[in-house]
Scaffold this active site. Sequence first.
Site, PDB file in Angstrom:
ATOM      1  N   SER A  71       0.795  -1.242   0.000  1.00  0.00           N
ATOM      2  CA  SER A  71       0.000   0.000   0.000  1.00  0.00           C
ATOM      3  C   SER A  71       0.821   1.282   0.000  1.00  0.00           C
ATOM      4  CB  SER A  71      -0.922   0.024   1.217  1.00  0.00           C
ATOM      5  OG  SER A  71      -2.229  -0.286   0.844  1.00  0.00           O
ATOM      6  N   LYS A  74       0.757   3.363  -3.079  1.00  0.00           N
ATOM      7  CA  LYS A  74      -0.397   4.187  -3.475  1.00  0.00           C
ATOM      8  C   LYS A  74      -0.076   5.678  -3.451  1.00  0.00           C
ATOM      9  CE  LYS A  74      -3.537   0.590  -1.768  1.00  0.00           C
ATOM     10  NZ  LYS A  74      -4.384   0.123  -0.661  1.00  0.00           N
ATOM     11  N   TYR A 198      -1.975  -2.701 -10.769  1.00  0.00           N
ATOM     12  CA  TYR A 198      -2.031  -2.566  -9.307  1.00  0.00           C
ATOM     13  C   TYR A 198      -1.232  -3.678  -8.617  1.00  0.00           C
ATOM     14  CZ  TYR A 198      -3.886  -2.665  -4.593  1.00  0.00           C
ATOM     15  OH  TYR A 198      -3.989  -2.690  -3.223  1.00  0.00           O
ATOM     16  N   TYR A 250      -5.152   2.739   7.683  1.00  0.00           N
ATOM     17  CA  TYR A 250      -6.300   1.841   7.859  1.00  0.00           C
ATOM     18  C   TYR A 250      -7.227   2.403   8.942  1.00  0.00           C
ATOM     19  CZ  TYR A 250      -2.955  -1.142   5.395  1.00  0.00           C
ATOM     20  OH  TYR A 250      -2.030  -1.626   4.507  1.00  0.00           O
ATOM     21  N   VAL A 268       0.577  -3.704   4.145  1.00  0.00           N
ATOM     22  CA  VAL A 268       0.519  -5.050   4.727  1.00  0.00           C
ATOM     23  C   VAL A 268       1.869  -5.758   4.735  1.00  0.00           C
ATOM     24  CG1 VAL A 268      -1.926  -5.483   4.285  1.00  0.00           C
ATOM     25  CG2 VAL A 268      -0.243  -6.095   2.551  1.00  0.00           C
TER      26      VAL A 268
HETATM   27  N1  GLU Z   1      -1.539  -5.596  -2.389  1.00  0.00           N
HETATM   28  C1  GLU Z   1      -2.281  -5.460  -1.185  1.00  0.00           C
HETATM   29  C2  GLU Z   1      -3.760  -5.707  -1.430  1.00  0.00           C
HETATM   30  O1  GLU Z   1      -4.296  -5.212  -2.358  1.00  0.00           O
HETATM   31  C3  GLU Z   1      -2.018  -4.112  -0.611  1.00  0.00           C
HETATM   32  C4  GLU Z   1      -2.778  -3.876   0.656  1.00  0.00           C
HETATM   33  C5  GLU Z   1      -2.079  -3.012   1.663  1.00  0.00           C
HETATM   34  O2  GLU Z   1      -0.852  -2.972   1.751  1.00  0.00           O
HETATM   35  O3  GLU Z   1      -2.822  -2.343   2.385  1.00  0.00           O
HETATM   36  O4  GLU Z   1      -4.412  -6.385  -0.710  1.00  0.00           O
END
Ligand code: GLU
Length: 315
Positions: A71, A74, A198, A250, A268
């Site tokens: 994430s 992003k 993605y 989160y 994550v």
């Molecule tokens: N590739 C992970 C997913 O889409 C990233 C999620 C994250 O790091 O919050 O579930």
Amino acid sequence: MTRTLPAAAEIQAALDEAWRIGRDRCGDGRVADYIPELARVDPSLFGIAIHTVDGQCFSAGDADYRFTLQSASKVFSLSAVVADSGETVFEHMSVEPSGDAFFSIVKLEEEKGQPRNPYINAGAILTSSHLPGETADQKIRHFRTFLASASGMDRDAFPVSEAVYRSEADTGHRNRALAEIMRHHKVIPDVEVAVETYFRQCAVTCTAESLARTSLYLANGGKDPLTGKRLITPATNHGVVALMATSGMYDEVGSHAIEVGLPSKSSVSGAVLAVAPGRLTIAGFGPALGPMGNSIGAMKALGALAERLELSVYR
Ligand code: GLU
């Protein structure tokens, strides 16, 4: 825009102390296992790095261990997209916290395929689909080129982990579902290109040291203070960083604001990237995650650092 920094010896001492505090908590967390390849990572790894806007870097522990951005990517895909095409990505996306899990489908369905913000999965998949290029390969090349120009390094400093990419591509059914809902509402044109891009951007690898370095423009109004290269406009940078403060951690964004007080983005894989505007960036990496999915060690270390170095933006 540069603000006063503590002396180098004090920054290193604070970092060493924060690293010990964070490392001592890693045993309380668990690695993410919903992407099978992530479950193989050693939960006792823990590293942290600081880069200052005047070019100093500091590190402790496993700061040169290579992990996937997940994430944290992003923030950079959003930066790359707005740098290329301005705010058009926000024609179908708002900037509000979601209050749901990062992969939740519920609100996306209720809100007609319009993601709440670019840091939940739906918003990030939409953002990925706006990266320049027709194919996923072209989009990822552009994404890695952005990382290279932000960091003053080469694209090769940010290779894609094929193992993690495959693992997520094989199991990312929810992400495909999010993309299908957006396709249904004509928010994205092509599900395969969007999710492939993605998954690959999430599997781009870095270290805590390179992540802190790459993010320095975020602490400097959108311009890399070391090369002088402008990545995004000051107004855009303000938005990208503000969204980290409101939607980057989160469902722990509130307690993180209180305990750390720095706009941050978690992932994550166990990365937490934090920005102290005008001063420095911090990248922590500890794959042992707490109940809300944030790195336990990195959050504790960031709290200790922010307190000792008086970094909170809310002070
Ligand atoms: N590739 C992970 C997913 O889409 C990233 C999620 C994250 O790091 O919050 O579930």
